[in-house]
Structure formats: C-alpha cells, structure tokens
Design a protein around this motif. Structure first.
Motif, PDB file in Angstrom:
ATOM      1  N   ASN A 147     -56.119  79.291 -91.972  1.00 50.08           N
ATOM      2  CA  ASN A 147     -54.783  79.461 -92.550  1.00 50.08           C
ATOM      3  C   ASN A 147     -54.738  79.441 -94.080  1.00 50.08           C
ATOM      4  O   ASN A 147     -53.677  79.231 -94.667  1.00 50.08           O
ATOM      5  CB  ASN A 147     -53.817  78.406 -91.988  1.00 50.08           C
TER       6      ASN A 147
ATOM      7  N   GLU B 183     -55.993  71.702 -87.147  1.00 50.47           N
ATOM      8  CA  GLU B 183     -55.770  72.129 -85.766  1.00 50.47           C
ATOM      9  C   GLU B 183     -56.398  73.486 -85.484  1.00 50.47           C
ATOM     10  O   GLU B 183     -56.630  73.856 -84.321  1.00 50.47           O
ATOM     11  CB  GLU B 183     -54.268  72.203 -85.463  1.00 50.47           C
ATOM     12  N   MET B 184     -56.625  74.249 -86.547  1.00 49.27           N
ATOM     13  CA  MET B 184     -57.161  75.582 -86.321  1.00 49.27           C
ATOM     14  C   MET B 184     -58.682  75.587 -86.224  1.00 49.27           C
ATOM     15  O   MET B 184     -59.284  76.631 -85.966  1.00 49.27           O
ATOM     16  CB  MET B 184     -56.669  76.534 -87.410  1.00 49.27           C
TER      17      MET B 184
ATOM     18  N   PRO C  18     -52.610  73.993 -80.183  1.00 48.33           N
ATOM     19  CA  PRO C  18     -53.279  72.905 -80.896  1.00 48.33           C
ATOM     20  C   PRO C  18     -52.281  72.057 -81.698  1.00 48.33           C
ATOM     21  O   PRO C  18     -52.646  71.012 -82.235  1.00 48.33           O
ATOM     22  CB  PRO C  18     -54.239  73.638 -81.839  1.00 48.33           C
ATOM     23  N   PHE C  19     -51.034  72.517 -81.769  1.00 50.12           N
ATOM     24  CA  PHE C  19     -50.012  71.761 -82.512  1.00 50.12           C
ATOM     25  C   PHE C  19     -49.110  71.026 -81.517  1.00 50.12           C
ATOM     26  O   PHE C  19     -49.633  70.304 -80.681  1.00 50.12           O
ATOM     27  CB  PHE C  19     -49.223  72.718 -83.412  1.00 50.12           C
TER      28      PHE C  19
ATOM     29  N   GLU D 267     -63.000  73.403 -76.609  1.00 47.63           N
ATOM     30  CA  GLU D 267     -62.848  74.850 -76.741  1.00 47.63           C
ATOM     31  C   GLU D 267     -64.179  75.510 -77.097  1.00 47.63           C
ATOM     32  O   GLU D 267     -64.530  76.563 -76.576  1.00 47.63           O
ATOM     33  CB  GLU D 267     -61.804  75.170 -77.818  1.00 47.63           C
TER      34      GLU D 267
ATOM     35  N   ARG E 294     -53.972  76.764 -74.875  1.00 51.49           N
ATOM     36  CA  ARG E 294     -53.366  75.468 -75.215  1.00 51.49           C
ATOM     37  C   ARG E 294     -52.974  75.474 -76.682  1.00 51.49           C
ATOM     38  O   ARG E 294     -53.743  75.901 -77.556  1.00 51.49           O
ATOM     39  CB  ARG E 294     -54.367  74.342 -74.951  1.00 51.49           C
TER      40      ARG E 294
ATOM     41  N   SER F  72     -51.739  82.444 -85.330  1.00 47.62           N
ATOM     42  CA  SER F  72     -52.282  81.083 -85.388  1.00 47.62           C
ATOM     43  C   SER F  72     -52.057  80.265 -84.126  1.00 47.62           C
ATOM     44  O   SER F  72     -52.693  79.226 -83.971  1.00 47.62           O
ATOM     45  CB  SER F  72     -51.728  80.337 -86.604  1.00 47.62           C
TER      46      SER F  72
END
Ligand SMILES: [Zn+2]
Ligand SMILES: [Zn+2]
Ligand SMILES: [Zn+2]
Ligand SMILES: [Zn+2]
Lengths: 408, 408
Positions: free
Chosen positions: B46, B101-102, A70-71, B108, A68, A84
């Motif tokens: 990131n 988001e990362m 994440p953005f 998860e 999925r 990423s």
DNA sequence: AGTTGTTCAAGCCGTTCA
DNA sequence: TGAACGGCTTGAACAACT
C-alpha cells in the motif's frame, strides 16, 4: 427516462434535467460501478459494475477458494483500494446483486470454446501452412530430380526380343503396343503356362525378366535417391532408413508407374517404350499379384491425381511407421501424420467440386490396398529367382529379402 | 501542454517536443521510495517503495520483534543510511502507509506454497526423478536378493504330516490343495474347535504350527536382510531400525505372501508347496485375525500390482513413523513421504486406463487395513505360545514382543 | 447494442541467493 | 539485505454470441 425535450415540460423540470445532464457530463458517464465507484460501462452478472469488478467477480467465483479479510471485514471499496481486500470486494459484489449463477460453469465454457473453434475452422479458408508448402516443394523437387518420366536411360537395358518402340510402330493403336508383343491384356492370365511350355526350350522361361529387372533396378536406385533427398529421411537412423526403404520401394515404384499409366489403353507409357500387364506375366509374375495390382493402377489413375498428390502419396508410403524393423516408431508416425495432413489440406485447398471430400479417403484406400501387395510381390520375386536366378539383380533381392541390407 | 502535432510546428519544435517527451518519460518512470527516496518501481504493501524497503517491511512484520532506535528515535532515512536504524525505518514505513495486514500471514503463505507446488506437479509431465528411479532400483534389488519366490529353502522345514507338494498332487485342482489338507477354505472357521478336540490327544493341538513357525522365521530373516540392504534404513539409529522392523515385519510378510497368492483358487503358491487359509487355522490362528487377513489378501491381489509397486508398499510399511518406540519421527516421516510420492508417480507414469487414479488410494487403504491386524497377530501368537510354547521360535517372539530386542 | 468469455502485459506477492 | 525471478492477480481491450 427519456432525455429528449418533449415540449411539455416545465421550466423547473427542464432545469432539473439540465442539472442531471451537467452531473452526467461531469462524471463523463452516467453510471458508476456499484462495487468500487469506478466508471461502469454496463451490467455484469446482474449488476452495474466496472470492468475490473466484472473480471474480479468471475475469477473469484471460479477460484472457489475462501477469502479472508486481513482487516476488520468491513473495508469500504473504492476505485483505488479495491485491490487491497479481496474478501470485502467479493462481499460487496454479492451485496449489490452480482450473481454467481451467471458466471458460466467450467463445462459451459468448455462447450463454448469448442463451438467457437469449430466455427473458426469452418470460416477460415483452409490454407497450407508455410511449413506444409515447403514440404511439398522439397518432395516435388526431390521427385523430379530422381524420376525420369521420359525413361531416357532405357537405351542400355537388355532385351530378349526385338524392341518395338513408339517411333517404330508408327501411329499408335488403341490396342496394347508393348515392346515384347502386340497382344493386348484383355482379361485372363491363362496364357502363361502355354508360353512357358513354348519357350522352355530356350532355357529362359521368363522372356521379359531381364528387361524388367533392369527397369526395376533402375527405378529402385531412383527411389533410394529420392528418399535420400528428403531432409526428414536423412535425419533418421540408418537402420530405420533401410527398414522404410525395404518396406516402401515396391509401393513407390507402383505409384511412379501409375503416373505414366494410361487407364484407357491399359498401357504404361514410359517414354519411347510402353508396357502392358502381359510383360509382367512374361517376367514370371502371377495373377495373385497382377490382378489386384492392375485393379489398383486403374483405381488410382482414375482419381486423376496431380504431381503434388502423387509425390505426397510416395512420401506417405515411405514414412510408414509400421514397417518391419522400424525402431523410432513414434518419430516416423508423426512424420507420416504431417504428410497426411498436408495432403488432406492440399486437396481441401486446391481441389474443387464434389469429389474433393472423397479424394483423400480414396488415396488412403489406395495406399492401404498396396500394402497388401508388397508381401505377395516379394514372394513372387523369390519364386522367380528360384527358376531363373541369374536374371534378378542383387538390389531387387535386397529389397525383397527380410534380412538387413545396408549398402546404399 | 498539448503533445499532439499541430502541423504548424517547425522541425526543431518537433525535435524539442520529442526531447520533452523523453525527459518526461525519464522523470516519470523513476518514482521515489516514500521511505528512503531510492528508486521505487511500484506499490508495496500500500505504499510506493523501493525493493529494499519492501523486503525490509515484510521481514520486520514477520519477525514481530520490538525494535529499538540506538539514537534519538528520529533518524531520517535515506538510501544510504537506511540499514543503520531498523526501528526508525519501520516507523517511517508505517508512517507513509505501509500496512502490516497486507503482508501475507503464515497460514496464507503455507497455502500458497502448497497450491504452487501442486500446480507445478500437474503442469510438469509426470515423470520419475532419477532419485526416485534409484530408490525403486535399490528396493527391487534388495527385494530380489532377499525374497526367494520359489521358496526353494523349504526343504529343511518341519512337517507334522506328509507333505503334498505340487509335483506330488498331480494336476492342481481348483479347490484348496495345501500341504496339510485338501479341504478348501470356503467360509467359516468353525471346524477349529472340532479339530482341537480331535487332535488334543496328540498333545500337539496346532498341527501346522511347526511348519508355519519355520516358514515365518525364515521369512522374518529375509525381511531383516531386505531392510538392512536399504541405505536409508541403515542410516537410522539402531533403536529406530528395531522399532521399524518390529512394527513392519508382519505387514511385509503379508505383502510378500500376497505376491504368490492366487485369488481364484485362494491358494498361496510358494514354489512347490501351496498353502490355504486352513493351514493358518491349524497353526492356531483365530478368525478375528484370519478373516480380515484373508479379505485383505483378496483385495490387494485383485489390484494386480507389479513388483515395483509391491516393493514400494513394503518400504512404505517399513518406514512407518508411527511405530511404537520410534525416536526420529520426522526423519522417517519424510522417508515414507518420499516413498509414497514415488509410488504415486510410478503409478501415474506407468499405469494406463481409468483405474490408474484409484490405484494409489487403494494401495494406501490396503496398508491402513494391515495396520489394524498387526496387533491382533501379536496377540494370537502369544496365545498360541501359551498353549504350545515349544513351537514358536525366539525370532517370532522378539517381533511380537513389546520389549526391545537388538540381536539382529 | 449489450453481455458473455478471452487475452496478455503490467503489477505486486513471496522466494532465492550472493 | 535487496536485486532478480517465478507465479498469481488485475483490468483494458478484444472477440463472440444473442
Ligand atoms: Zn468496480
Ligand atoms: Zn476487508
Ligand atoms: Zn526505500
Ligand atoms: Zn532511529
């Protein structure tokens, strides 16, 4: 598209080509990964991709887990950010035409692996591992230190009849020249009863028994020393050491006798003294044991084994997990398995010729053949002891008996 | 600056070059954290950050609480003061490109944890933990002390018809040889109405009821003792103990009966006395319960469970978190989960053959199957009590009733 | 030569615990 | 809070097949 000058191109075409070549040389490689733009070295799963995207696609297909984003599910994939977002990277992979069918299935991969392994086994010349070489060295060393192939200690053994050793008989004849009789072993065993009848007057029925007892006792001691010289044997429990020795002593003794057996003359050449099968008859043993035993000696001797092979046979016999009274079955089983593999590899390695592939099974068959005789041997020894009890040594009785013995 | 040796350099130049390389590699390795300037070992979410800022960012994102700067909202973050203002540290994190988001979402993370746990289970050679072994031992011990598989206490039970025990009936036939009737249970239950009609004259309709009541009462007492022998059971609140027992008694009783069920003859072999399904019919039970119950006994018995597996089934039934009246749902749920895992591991460990992988699901299916019968059993017992009230014991009524009972 | 799978060290995730 | 750690992912280099 050919890049070779044809001589028929226009100037603009040549310039164009040069531009192409320039851009090519700027990019170093003409091709970029359709997924991330990184340098691509070829097609992977039906699309031009880099090594990274190739591996990523395969793994993603094999994982078969839903990814999925994440953005916003519309990440643009570049060389630097491709790690990423797995979801968008995989989506782009499929978008540019990478096909999951071209990833080998689990089954296909498995078959491939097996095929390659087999191929490797065939290609690589079979070779003894250093571990296996050490095993053989230890066995050889232990064997040589505990097996007097000249039988030089025989001087002290008892004789009930005048000794005839090689030096005394002059030139050796092809017939059976043993220390008790010059009659050769040719076929039947029927003579025994006659002889018993003849010699019963002396109250010693089995004339060869005292000598054979001394010989056997002597060899059992050597076999115990041989076993004790082996690291793997020493590391077993005392109970298992005894169980293995009780089970294997007869077999190892026969293997050792086989090393001096002359299959042409049917004589066991023990240094200055020689024996023939009749000597065993005169010690009280019966055809039920002696006939298969004699056949066994012929069969095994005809294989023409080398010392290493003989000694590995002895060890395989010794480390037989299925002797009665054995506790650590699996440990001994593994030891024997290793010895078997070592023998097999040794033969594959050192032997040449067509008989190479049959030799190992034949050796195993000989070992199996002997298994059937051990019990009969014990039975006959006990029978002999009933008749002539004073001429069987305690050590032989211990080996033959079913009771635990622990004095070695 | 080329690092390639040119061949024209002096020794000192070569040494120098080496020094340069060292300093270069020293400088290059310790990259600075974009947030606090501390040593950074790699990219995190990131951005190039230290371990501290990595952990801080994750926690900050997962907490998702608003942070306030106690100062002027423009703190500069250094290695030494980074702990003094979370708000400005997080702001800086986001400023240098760390992306929330990362950070893996709760979902998860959960999936990941499960995946890793499963992987571990597969990798580690299946083996019962000492805790699980203890559990099994406690269950076995408790079971044996509370289950008289010889049913030797039956002497005191009531009979309305002459007893036929094994010793009296001589060689057991393959047909149903029970204590009330020799008719075999072959198919239908239609006889009941006739029997009711026949026997109503005696004002005792259900001839087998007194005996079955005694048997059931006796077994309930044993099951209570069994439960009480378990440490985990005793540590529950009294209310939950009662709730679990009320829910599980019928099931445990059937599991115990199954241990003496002969699936070939359809007979429950309780010591000297044997029962067949008709005995339950004669005690007033209806096909709506007995048909699935009989099927259940066949199915379960065919699995050929061992005592350990039976006893784990009993415990799994006992510690069912979804019994009515249970308070500490999660505690009991975990206990049952552990029992289930113990049973699964036991099967993986001790069983061999291809049926191994199907056995656990089948056992669970049997437990589920029984769940559907418990309520019907209660209903029928109450119906029977309406007709023949004197022959149902108070203990059975307590188990069957919906009201709380607390006298055990 | 081109395209598969394989290997494994480096990198980056979450977890633990002092 | 963050150093240390376990485990999964990556991708460059390699091996094997066609
Ligand atoms: Zn790519
Ligand atoms: Zn995305
Ligand atoms: Zn930092
Ligand atoms: Zn601040």
């Amino acid at each position: 598209m050919s890049k070779k000058p044809t001589g028929a191109e226009t100037i603009s075409e040549a310039l164009m080509r040069q531009n192409e070549e320039e851009t090519v040389s700027e990019d170093e490689e003409p091709r970029a990964c359709g997924v991330c733009g990184d340098q691509a070295k070829g097609y992977h799963f039906n699309a031009l991709t880099c090594e990274g995207c190739k591996g990523f696609f395969r793994r993603a297909i094999k994982r078969s887990t839903q990814l999925r984003c994440p953005f916003l599910n519309k990440c643009s994939i570049t060389k630097n950010n491709r790690r990423s977002c797995q979801a968008c990277r995989l989506r782009k992979c499929q978008a540019i035409g990478m096909r999951k069918e071209m990833v080998m299935s689990e089954k296909e991969v498995l078959e491939r692996r097996i095929r390659i392994k087999k191929k490797k086994m065939l290609d690589t010349p079979i070779q003894l591992s250093s571990q296996q070489k050490e095993t053989i060295q230890e066995l050889l060393c232990g064997h040589r230190r505990t097996f007097d192939s000249a039988f030089s200690s025989f001087s002290g053994f008892r004789y009930n009849q005048p000794t005839r050793d090689k030096s005394a008989t002059g030139p050796r004849t092809s017939s059976c020249a043993n220390f008790l009789s010059s009659s050769s072993f040719c076929g039947s065993f029927e003579k025994q009863k006659n002889r018993e009848g003849e010699e019963v007057t002396k109250s010693i029925i089995f004339t060869a028994l005292p000598h054979l007892t001394d010989l056997t006792t002597y060899m059992i001691q050597d076999i115990i020393s041989f076993s004790k010289s082996l690291q793997d044997f020493r590391s077993l429990t005392m109970g298992d050491q005894i169980a293995l020795l009780k089970g294997a002593t007869f077999e190892i003794m026969q293997i050792r006798f086989n090393m001096v057996f002359n299959a042409k003359t049917n004589i066991w050449e023990c240094g200055h003294i020689t024996y023939c099968i009749d000597d065993a008859v005169r010690a009280g043993f019966q055809p039920l044991l002696l006939e298969p035993l004699f056949k066994f000696h012929h069969t095994l001797r005809t294989l023409g084994l080398q010392e290493e092979e003989y000694v590995l046979m002895q060890a395989m016999s010794l480390f037989s997990p299925d002797r009665s009274g054995v506790q650590q079955h699996s440990v001994i089983d593994e030891l024997q398995e290793n010895l078997a593999l070592t023998l097999k590899t040794w033969i594959d390695c050192k032997r040449t010729g067509p008989e190479k592939h049959l030799l190992y099974p034949k050796v195993v068959a000989c070992l199996t053949e002997m298994r059937t005789m051990t019990e009969e041997y014990s039975k006959q020894v006990l029978q002999i002891q009933d008749i002539q009890p004073d001429d069987i040594s305690p050590l032989i009785l211990e080996v033959v008996s079913r009771n635990p013995c622990d004095d070695f």
